[in-house]
Scaffold this motif. Structure first.
Motif, PDB file in Angstrom:
ATOM      1  N   ASN A  27       0.818  -1.209   0.000  1.00  0.00           N
ATOM      2  CA  ASN A  27       0.000   0.000   0.000  1.00  0.00           C
ATOM      3  C   ASN A  27       0.857   1.267   0.000  1.00  0.00           C
ATOM      4  N   HIS A  48      -6.720   9.441  -1.365  1.00  0.00           N
ATOM      5  CA  HIS A  48      -6.678   9.198   0.066  1.00  0.00           C
ATOM      6  C   HIS A  48      -7.436  10.267   0.847  1.00  0.00           C
ATOM      7  N   LYS A  83      -9.328   5.588  -0.244  1.00  0.00           N
ATOM      8  CA  LYS A  83      -8.785   4.937   0.948  1.00  0.00           C
ATOM      9  C   LYS A  83      -8.613   5.936   2.080  1.00  0.00           C
ATOM     10  N   GLU A  84      -8.823   5.462   3.280  1.00  0.00           N
ATOM     11  CA  GLU A  84      -8.438   6.212   4.468  1.00  0.00           C
ATOM     12  C   GLU A  84      -6.962   5.931   4.736  1.00  0.00           C
ATOM     13  N   VAL A  85      -6.327   6.814   5.496  1.00  0.00           N
ATOM     14  CA  VAL A  85      -4.895   6.635   5.769  1.00  0.00           C
ATOM     15  C   VAL A  85      -4.628   6.006   7.133  1.00  0.00           C
ATOM     16  N   GLY A  86      -5.704   5.559   7.831  1.00  0.00           N
ATOM     17  CA  GLY A  86      -5.470   4.900   9.101  1.00  0.00           C
ATOM     18  C   GLY A  86      -6.493   5.191  10.172  1.00  0.00           C
ATOM     19  N   ASP A 107     -10.987   1.280   0.111  1.00  0.00           N
ATOM     20  CA  ASP A 107      -9.963   0.690   0.993  1.00  0.00           C
ATOM     21  C   ASP A 107     -10.208   1.265   2.379  1.00  0.00           C
ATOM     22  N   GLY A 156      -8.763   1.248   5.240  1.00  0.00           N
ATOM     23  CA  GLY A 156      -7.645   1.948   5.887  1.00  0.00           C
ATOM     24  C   GLY A 156      -7.869   2.242   7.350  1.00  0.00           C
ATOM     25  N   THR A 166      -9.439  -1.719  11.314  1.00  0.00           N
ATOM     26  CA  THR A 166      -9.745  -2.340  10.023  1.00  0.00           C
ATOM     27  C   THR A 166     -10.814  -3.430  10.150  1.00  0.00           C
ATOM     28  N   SER A 169      -6.731  -2.434   4.735  1.00  0.00           N
ATOM     29  CA  SER A 169      -5.378  -2.032   5.112  1.00  0.00           C
ATOM     30  C   SER A 169      -5.452  -1.350   6.463  1.00  0.00           C
ATOM     31  N   GLY A 170      -4.302  -1.327   7.139  1.00  0.00           N
ATOM     32  CA  GLY A 170      -4.242  -0.765   8.477  1.00  0.00           C
ATOM     33  C   GLY A 170      -4.099  -1.845   9.510  1.00  0.00           C
TER      34      GLY A 170
END
Length: 363
Positions: free
Chosen positions: A62, A147, A184-187, A207, A209, A239, A256-257
């Motif tokens: 990623n 993102h 997607k998120e970043v976390g 995603d 994320g 996640t 992801s994450g």
């Protein structure tokens, strides 16, 4: 200043990998073991299909970095590892390229080193259609990641503070580009309401994320003189929580994450993801041991994922979504509060490899 920030992100992300406890909410997801579910390993295929795409494996590298000389070297090495293992890969945010076109090579090196691989360009939600097309063109990208990072921007000393235009921009880009758009998120996670909105905006893939991996609130707080945003360290949904929350989504989900090992990949697929992405752990492996070490690690992950699927009776990644899993701890509490029936996942017929007994025998 941009290049310095990108180098800071890498340094702080690696420091997080070294300081982590190793536990997250994936540990609250457990497969129900069926002792006769296993199949022959030769029957297992890792190929995954979704949104008109076909990936050879349900694992991807990623988004991480790019925009400085050091991060350009990292992107080169990540691309080589992706080429050698066949996993799709995403660039880091290409905002640096738009602000400083001389940094283009730190991103395009991915395509140069991985000419036939599946590569995702990555932009932020403030980008214009013209910039989205430039990013795709620079990489000859097969998909476009957009993102979402409101919390990171809030903590970032020089971050954006205007988010109202993000949804309309995403809709414009999704309608204008000729490759699949992945948001997607970043976390910090995507809620089911957000995923539903993304579908309405024309986004093909989400995603989630989630929380559990690299924490960009902590990274940006580490760049502040007073580090006064520490109270946001636990912001967002994990996640697994996001996957359960959006399990009835109308668009495919990626996970992801906090994906730490092949079991987390299998758990992600069991909770409805079509593939799982990793970044921080792969980055640390690369910086500690070089390209060969990362290739070995990804190869091992794919081998062990195949082994897990063999034991679970899952011939394809999609079959894992038929396997029964138990939800425990705080993750179960989240599901209760959000009205999610965990009994659905715990009582799946599961074990696609098992042959049901139709004789009525109780022996």
């Amino acid at each position: 200043m941009i290049a310095e920030r990108k180098d800071d992100h890498v340094r702080l992300a690696v420091e997080q990998q070294q300081g982590t406890s190793g536990r997250n909410q994936f540990d609250e997801v457990t497969f129900v073991h069926h002792a006769l579910a296993g199949i022959d390993r030769s029957e297992v295929s890792l190929r995954t299909r979704f949104a008109g795409l076909e990936w050879p494996v349900p694992l991807y590298i990623n988004a991480m970095t790019g925009g400085s000389e050091k991060t350009g070297v990292i992107n080169r090495d990540l691309a080589i590892a992706a080429r050698e293992t066949g996993v799709p890969i995403a660039t880091g945010s290409m905002s640096a390229y738009f602000k400083d076109p001389s940094s283009a090579g730190t991103f395009s090196v991915m395509r140069r080193e991985n000419p036939d691989g599946f590569i995702m360009a990555n932009i932020n939600a403030t980008a214009t259609v013209e910039r989205a097309r430039r990013a795709i063109g620079l990489l000859e990208a097969d998909a476009l990641q957009i993102h979402l990072n409101t919390v990171q921007e809030t903590v970032m000393p020089e971050g954006d503070r205007s988010f109202g235009s993000w949804a309309p921009r995403i809709e414009e880009i999704a309608a204008a580009v000729d490759v699949p758009v992945i948001v997607k998120e970043v976390g910090f996670g995507l809620s089911r309401e957000t995923v539903a909105l993304l579908e309405k905006l024309g986004v093909q893939i989400a995603d989630v994320g989630g929380r559990g991996g690299t924490n960009f609130a902590r990274i940006e707080n580490g760049r502040r003189d007073l580090a006064d945003y520490a109270y946001l360290d636990d912001w967002g949904q994990s996640t697994p929580a996001c996957l359960l929350d959006a399990q009835d989504a109308g668009i495919p989900l990626l996970a992801s994450g906090g994906v730490r090992h092949p079991l987390d990949v299998a758990r992600s697929l069991a909770l409805g993801a079509r593939a799982a992405g990793a970044s921080g752990g792969f980055l640390k492996t690369l910086l500690d041991g070089g390209v060969d070490a990362l290739v070995d690690r990804i190869t091992t992950w794919l081998d062990q994922l195949t082994a897990l699927m063999t034991a679970l009776g899952a011939r394809t990644p999609a079959d894992l979504a038929q396997c029964a899993v138990l939800i425990r701890g705080d993750l179960r509490t989240f599901c209760t509060d959000r009205g999610i029936d965990t009994g659905r996942t715990a009582t799946r017929t599961g074990s696609p490899g098992a042959t049901p007994d139709t004789t009525g025998s109780t022996r």
